[in-house]
Design a protein around this motif. Structure first.
Motif, short mmCIF file in Angstrom:
data_model
loop_
_atom_site.label_atom_id
_atom_site.label_comp_id
_atom_site.label_asym_id
_atom_site.label_seq_id
_atom_site.Cartn_x
_atom_site.Cartn_y
_atom_site.Cartn_z
N ILE A 58 0.84 -1.20 0.00
CA ILE A 58 0.00 0.00 0.00
C ILE A 58 0.87 1.25 0.00
O ILE A 58 0.62 2.21 -0.75
CB ILE A 58 -0.95 0.00 1.22
N VAL A 59 1.92 1.25 0.82
CA VAL A 59 2.81 2.41 0.89
C VAL A 59 3.52 2.63 -0.44
O VAL A 59 3.61 3.76 -0.94
CB VAL A 59 3.83 2.23 2.03
N ILE A 60 4.02 1.55 -1.05
CA ILE A 60 4.72 1.67 -2.34
C ILE A 60 3.78 2.21 -3.41
O ILE A 60 4.16 3.08 -4.21
CB ILE A 60 5.28 0.30 -2.76
N ALA A 61 2.54 1.72 -3.43
CA ALA A 61 1.58 2.18 -4.44
C ALA A 61 1.20 3.64 -4.24
O ALA A 61 0.78 4.31 -5.19
CB ALA A 61 0.33 1.30 -4.40
N LEU A 62 1.35 4.15 -3.02
CA LEU A 62 0.98 5.53 -2.73
C LEU A 62 2.09 6.53 -3.04
O LEU A 62 1.84 7.74 -3.04
CB LEU A 62 0.59 5.66 -1.25
N VAL A 63 3.30 6.05 -3.28
CA VAL A 63 4.43 6.96 -3.49
C VAL A 63 4.18 7.96 -4.61
O VAL A 63 4.43 9.16 -4.45
CB VAL A 63 5.72 6.16 -3.73
N GLN A 68 3.39 13.57 -6.05
CA GLN A 68 2.62 14.53 -6.83
C GLN A 68 2.12 15.68 -5.95
O GLN A 68 2.27 16.85 -6.29
CB GLN A 68 1.43 13.84 -7.49
N VAL A 69 1.52 15.34 -4.81
CA VAL A 69 1.02 16.38 -3.90
C VAL A 69 2.18 17.20 -3.34
O VAL A 69 2.08 18.42 -3.19
CB VAL A 69 0.20 15.75 -2.77
N GLY A 70 3.29 16.52 -3.04
CA GLY A 70 4.44 17.23 -2.49
C GLY A 70 5.04 18.24 -3.45
O GLY A 70 5.59 19.26 -3.03
N LYS A 71 4.93 17.97 -4.76
CA LYS A 71 5.49 18.88 -5.76
C LYS A 71 4.53 20.00 -6.15
O LYS A 71 4.93 20.95 -6.82
CB LYS A 71 5.86 18.08 -7.01
N THR A 72 3.27 19.90 -5.75
CA THR A 72 2.28 20.90 -6.12
C THR A 72 2.56 22.23 -5.43
O THR A 72 2.88 22.27 -4.24
CB THR A 72 0.87 20.42 -5.76
N LYS A 73 2.44 23.31 -6.17
CA LYS A 73 2.63 24.65 -5.63
C LYS A 73 1.40 25.51 -5.91
O LYS A 73 0.66 25.25 -6.86
CB LYS A 73 3.87 25.31 -6.24
N VAL A 296 -0.51 20.61 3.33
CA VAL A 296 -0.41 19.54 4.34
C VAL A 296 -1.74 18.82 4.48
O VAL A 296 -1.80 17.58 4.52
CB VAL A 296 0.03 20.14 5.69
N ARG A 297 -2.81 19.59 4.54
CA ARG A 297 -4.14 18.98 4.66
C ARG A 297 -4.47 18.14 3.43
O ARG A 297 -4.99 17.02 3.55
CB ARG A 297 -5.19 20.08 4.84
N THR A 298 -4.16 18.67 2.24
CA THR A 298 -4.43 17.94 1.01
C THR A 298 -3.60 16.66 0.93
O THR A 298 -4.08 15.61 0.48
CB THR A 298 -4.12 18.83 -0.21
N PHE A 299 -2.35 16.75 1.38
CA PHE A 299 -1.46 15.58 1.36
C PHE A 299 -2.06 14.43 2.16
O PHE A 299 -2.19 13.31 1.66
CB PHE A 299 -0.09 15.97 1.91
N TRP A 300 -2.44 14.70 3.40
CA TRP A 300 -2.95 13.63 4.25
C TRP A 300 -4.34 13.18 3.82
O TRP A 300 -4.69 12.00 3.94
CB TRP A 300 -2.97 14.08 5.71
N PHE A 301 -5.14 14.11 3.31
CA PHE A 301 -6.49 13.74 2.87
C PHE A 301 -6.42 12.81 1.66
O PHE A 301 -7.04 11.74 1.65
CB PHE A 301 -7.29 15.00 2.53
N GLN A 302 -5.67 13.21 0.63
CA GLN A 302 -5.58 12.38 -0.57
C GLN A 302 -4.88 11.06 -0.28
O GLN A 302 -5.31 10.00 -0.76
CB GLN A 302 -4.84 13.14 -1.68
N THR A 303 -3.80 11.12 0.50
CA THR A 303 -3.10 9.88 0.84
C THR A 303 -4.01 8.94 1.61
O THR A 303 -4.02 7.72 1.36
CB THR A 303 -1.85 10.19 1.66
N GLY A 304 -4.78 9.48 2.54
CA GLY A 304 -5.70 8.65 3.31
C GLY A 304 -6.79 8.03 2.45
O GLY A 304 -7.13 6.85 2.62
N ILE A 305 -7.33 8.82 1.51
CA ILE A 305 -8.37 8.30 0.62
C ILE A 305 -7.83 7.16 -0.23
O ILE A 305 -8.45 6.08 -0.34
CB ILE A 305 -8.92 9.42 -0.27
#
Length: 394
Positions: A58-63, A68-73, A296-305
Motif C-alpha cells: 500500500i505504501v509503495i503504491a501511494l508513493v 505529486q502532492v508534495g510537488k504541487t505549488k 499539508v491537509r491535502t497531502f494527508w487527505f488524498q493519501t488517506g483516501i
C-alpha cells in the motif's frame, strides 16, 4: 649410509557439498510473477509476513500520489493559459499604487490576516456583490478590470456579426471586513468561504455578468479561479483553481508592492520587458506561501483516501480467492478465510511495484487506475488458471 625420508601425508580433497537452494527465499521472489508461488507462500508463511507485504504494498503504491502532492505549488495555476488575467493583475497592482491603497498582512490575535487601508475601501466602494444566505446579507466590494473585446455572433440570416463589448477579465473581492456567519445546507461558513462557494454556484440571472476570473482576498483565506472567456457560462467549472490561507503569509506583505519589487527583492520598473511576468511571479509567490497549510491537509487527505481504497481492494482480493475455492471439486476447498486474506496480501507487491514505476511515467491522474487494473488482471489470472480445478496446476 641410508637416508630416511619422511613421507608427507597426501592431501585429500574434500568433496564439495552442494548447498540446497533456499526455497523459502525463492518463494519470496517468485511470488512477484508466479501466482502459485504467491498462493503457496500465503498459506505456508506466518500471518505477520502477509501483514508486512500488505502494508509495504500500500505504501509503495501511494508513493506517486505523495510525490505529486508534495510537488504541487500554489503558483502552478499561473504556468498555463492566463486568459489575459496577467494584464488584469498587473493593472490591479498599478491601480493600488496610483490610489495609494494598501492590502497588507498584519498580525492579529496570533494570526496573520489581510487588512485593507481606507484608500482601498474607497477604491472599491463603487462596485459590490451582494452576499446572502436568505437570512444574512452582506455587501462585498470588489475591483474590476475590463477591456474591449471582439465577439462574433450570427444574426437570423446566419450572417456573422462583429460586436465590440466591454469584457470583464478579472474581479478582486475583499471580504476582510465581513464578520457575519452564513448558513448553507446546515453548515456555518465565514465570509471568505461562503463567497467562494457562492461564486461557483451562480445560476440564471445571478450568473449573468458575475461569472469571471476572480481573486478573493479574505480575512484568513485566499481563493483564485481563472475562467476561459469562452466558457464563462459554467461557473462551477473554472479552468484553474487555487485555495490558500493567509496565516502562512509573512507580516508586512503588501500586494501594492508587487509592482515595485520582485519576489527576490529586485526593484521593478514599468518599462521592464518582463514587468508583467515579475508581477505575476509575486502573486505566484504569495500563493506558494498561502498554500503551505492547505498542502499539508491535502497531502494527508488524498493519501488517506487512496490508502483506504487500495486497502479495501486488497481485502476484496482475499474474499475473491476464498469464494473461488468453494466448489466441491476444487482441490483448494479446504482453504480458510484467514489464509485467503494472507494470499491476497502476497499478491499485492507486484501491482504495487508496477504502480510505482508507471506512476512516474504516465500522467499523475492515472496512477490509481494502474494499481487497480494490474491487481484485477492478476486476480483474474489466479482464479481462471491457478485455482481452476479444470486447469493443470502451475
Amino acid at each position: 649410509m641410508s637416508r630416511k625420508f619422511k613421507q608427507k601425508p597426501k592431501k585429500v580433497k574434500a568433496e564439495k557439498v552442494k548447498r540446497e537452494p533456499d526455497m523459502r527465499k525463492r518463494a519470496y521472489l517468485a511470488m512477484l510473477f508466479n501466482n502459485r508461488a504467491a498462493f503457496d507462500g500465503g498459506r505456508r508463511e506466518p500471518w505477520w509476513v502477509a501483514v508486512l507485504f500488505f502494508i509495504a504494498s500500500i505504501v509503495i503504491a501511494l508513493v506517486p500520489a505523495m510525490v505529486q502532492v508534495g510537488k504541487t505549488k500554489g503558483s502552478d495555476i499561473f504556468k498555463g493559459p492566463l486568459y489575459h488575467t496577467d494584464v488584469a493583475f498587473t493593472k490591479f497592482v498599478e491601480t493600488l499604487e496610483e490610489k495609494d491603497a494598501d492590502l497588507t498582512v498584519v498580525s492579529e490575535n496570533d494570526e496573520n490576516i489581510f487588512k485593507a487601508s481606507p484608500e482601498f475601501v474607497n477604491l472599491v466602494a463603487n462596485k459590490a456583490f451582494t452576499l446572502t444566505d436568505g437570512a444574512t446579507n452582506e455587501v462585498v466590494p470588489y475591483y474590476s478590470f475590463a477591456q474591449k473585446r471582439i465577439v462574433y455572433t450570427r444574426d437570423e440570416n446566419n450572417a456573422v456579426v462583429t460586436n465590440e463589448v466591454d469584457f470583464e477579465y478579472l474581479r478582486v473581492y475583499y471580504t476582510g471586513d465581513i464578520q457575519s456567519s452564513f448558513l448553507l445546507e446546515g453548515k456555518v461558513y465565514n465570509g471568505d468561504a461562503f463567497l467562494a462557494l457562492k461564486l461557483l454556484s451562480l445560476k440564471e440571472e445571478d450568473a449573468v455578468g458575475n461569472v469571471t476570473s476572480h481573486l478573493i482576498i479574505g480575512r484568513k483565506a485566499l481563493y483564485t479561479r481563472l475562467y476561459n472567456p469562452t466558457a464563462i457560462n459554467k461557473p462551477g467549472n473554472p479552468a484553474l483553481v487555487f485555495e490558500g490561507r493567509t496565516n502562512s503569509l509573512p507580516v508586512g506583505m503588501n500586494i501594492r508592492d508587487f509592482g515595485k519589487v520582485s519576489k527576490d527583492g529586485v526593484p521593478l520598473a514599468k518599462t521592464d520587458i518582463d514587468y508583467t511576468d515579475k508581477v505575476m511571479e509575486n502573486f505566484g509567490h504569495m500563493q506558494d506561501l498561502g498554500y503551505k497549510e492547505v498542502k499539508v491537509r491535502t497531502f494527508w487527505f488524498q493519501t488517506g483516501i487512496y490508502a483506504a481504497i487500495f486497502s479495501i481492494i486488497g481485502l476484496v482480493m482475499g474474499l475473491i480467492i476464498f469464494i473461488s475455492t468453494r466448489g466441491k471439486m476444487n482441490p483448494n476447498r479446504d482453504l480458510k478465510f484467514g489464509e485467503s486474506l494472507k494470499i491476497g496480501a502476497w499478491l499485492l507487491p507486484a501491482p504495487a511495484l508496477i504502480t510505482l514505476v508507471l506512476g512516474f511515467i504516465l500522467p499523475a491522474q492515472y496512477f490509481q487506475m494502474i494499481f487497480i487494473m494490474t491487481l484485477g488482471m492478476r486476480s483474474v489470472w489466479l482464479t481462471m488458471r491457478t485455482l481452476n480445478p479444470n486447469m493443470p496446476q502451475q
